[in-house]
Scaffold this active site. Structure first.
Site, short mmCIF file in Angstrom:
data_model
loop_
_atom_site.label_atom_id
_atom_site.label_comp_id
_atom_site.label_asym_id
_atom_site.label_seq_id
_atom_site.Cartn_x
_atom_site.Cartn_y
_atom_site.Cartn_z
N TYR A 182 0.95 -1.13 0.08
CA TYR A 182 0.07 0.04 -0.09
C TYR A 182 0.89 1.22 0.01
O TYR A 182 0.18 2.45 0.06
CB TYR A 182 -0.91 -0.06 1.14
CG TYR A 182 -1.79 -1.14 0.96
CD1 TYR A 182 -2.99 -1.04 0.32
CD2 TYR A 182 -1.63 -2.33 2.01
CE1 TYR A 182 -3.72 -2.41 0.03
CE2 TYR A 182 -2.63 -3.40 1.91
CZ TYR A 182 -3.55 -3.50 1.09
OH TYR A 182 -4.41 -4.49 0.89
N ASN B 173 -12.95 3.90 -2.07
CA ASN B 173 -12.07 2.67 -1.89
C ASN B 173 -12.71 2.01 -0.91
O ASN B 173 -12.70 2.30 0.35
CB ASN B 173 -10.82 3.35 -1.50
CG ASN B 173 -9.79 1.98 -1.25
OD1 ASN B 173 -10.41 1.01 -1.08
ND2 ASN B 173 -8.31 2.36 -1.47
N HIS C 58 -15.17 -6.91 -1.35
CA HIS C 58 -15.70 -8.11 -1.60
C HIS C 58 -16.46 -8.58 -0.77
O HIS C 58 -16.84 -9.72 -1.44
CB HIS C 58 -13.99 -8.80 -1.43
CG HIS C 58 -12.99 -7.96 -1.90
ND1 HIS C 58 -12.43 -8.00 -3.19
CD2 HIS C 58 -12.01 -7.35 -1.34
CE1 HIS C 58 -11.61 -7.10 -3.30
NE2 HIS C 58 -11.21 -6.88 -2.15
N ASP D 112 -25.99 -2.15 -2.44
CA ASP D 112 -27.39 -1.91 -2.34
C ASP D 112 -27.47 -0.29 -2.23
O ASP D 112 -28.14 0.30 -2.92
CB ASP D 112 -28.23 -2.61 -1.41
CG ASP D 112 -28.73 -4.10 -1.86
OD1 ASP D 112 -28.05 -4.24 -2.94
OD2 ASP D 112 -29.01 -4.97 -0.89
N HIS E 260 -8.40 1.92 -5.94
CA HIS E 260 -7.79 0.80 -5.14
C HIS E 260 -6.24 1.27 -5.08
O HIS E 260 -5.73 1.67 -6.16
CB HIS E 260 -7.96 -0.77 -5.27
CG HIS E 260 -9.11 -1.11 -5.21
ND1 HIS E 260 -9.71 -1.47 -3.99
CD2 HIS E 260 -10.28 -1.07 -6.18
CE1 HIS E 260 -10.88 -1.82 -4.17
NE2 HIS E 260 -11.30 -1.47 -5.17
N LEU E 261 -5.50 1.56 -4.08
CA LEU E 261 -4.09 1.52 -4.29
C LEU E 261 -3.26 0.53 -4.64
O LEU E 261 -2.46 0.79 -5.92
CB LEU E 261 -3.57 1.88 -2.74
CG LEU E 261 -3.92 3.18 -2.04
CD1 LEU E 261 -3.51 3.01 -0.51
CD2 LEU E 261 -3.18 4.17 -2.90
N SER E 262 -3.69 -0.82 -4.54
CA SER E 262 -3.02 -1.83 -5.23
C SER E 262 -3.62 -2.27 -6.29
O SER E 262 -4.77 -1.81 -6.61
CB SER E 262 -2.89 -3.13 -4.27
OG SER E 262 -4.04 -3.53 -3.70
N ARG F 55 -10.01 -11.47 -4.11
CA ARG F 55 -9.71 -9.85 -4.36
C ARG F 55 -10.03 -9.57 -5.86
O ARG F 55 -10.09 -8.44 -6.11
CB ARG F 55 -8.43 -9.28 -3.91
CG ARG F 55 -8.18 -9.34 -2.36
CD ARG F 55 -6.94 -8.63 -2.06
NE ARG F 55 -6.52 -8.89 -0.82
CZ ARG F 55 -6.76 -8.46 0.41
NH1 ARG F 55 -7.49 -7.31 0.22
NH2 ARG F 55 -6.13 -8.88 1.43
#
Length: 155
Positions: free
Chosen positions: A26, A75, A81, A88, A101-103, A112
């Site tokens: 990260y 994020n 997940h 909803d 997402h950072l990664s 993931r």
């Protein structure tokens, strides 16, 4: 859309530990660094930047964004997940949603590879570290501008 668009940037669990939690994945930037980057990138737009480790609170903020935001960057972290409830809530929005997402989740563990958020987001930006947020903010505000009834569409 008002003169100064309102962008919500919402962050899920464990992102408060950026800079110390798995920096090899990260990075070393903190959440405060990410917030400053988002505010700089939004150049003049109002940025509502929040982080929580609690699913219900994140959903409350998404619901708040229904009334107050012109665009949303999220994020969802691990909730992406696992949380149908978050999906909803996001489905009730009519503003552009950009997942961030950072990664690169697709390059990590199999669980993931898919997020519920991706199914309804206008787009996903991942794998670029803090630059993912910068790109997501630009995309979300650009989409909001395109949707604005007062957007200048002249050539």
């Amino acid at each position: 859309m008002p003169d100064s668009p309102v962008l919500y940037v919402l962050n899920g669990p464990n992102l408060n530990l950026l800079g110390v939690r798995e920096p090899e994945i990260y990075g070393r930037e903190t959440l405060a660094d990410i917030q400053a980057l988002c505010e700089r990138t939004a150049s003049g737009s109002t940025v509502v930047f929040r982080q929580t480790n609690h699913e219900g609170e994140l959903i409350d903020w998404v619901q708040e964004a229904r009334e107050k935001a012109d665009a949303l960057v999220i994020n969802p972290a691990g909730y992406g997940h696992t949380s149908v409830a978050l999906l909803d809530a996001l489905k009730t929005l009519t503003v552009p949603i950009v997942e961030c997402h950072l990664s690169n989740p697709a390059a990590r563990e199999r669980f993931r590879h898919r997020t519920y958020v991706s199914a309804i987001a206008a787009g996903v930006v991942s794998g670029f570290g803090p630059m993912s947020y910068e790109l997501a903010v630009k995309a979300a505000l650009g989409l909001a501008q395109e949707r604005s009834p007062s957007a200048d569409r002249s050539v």
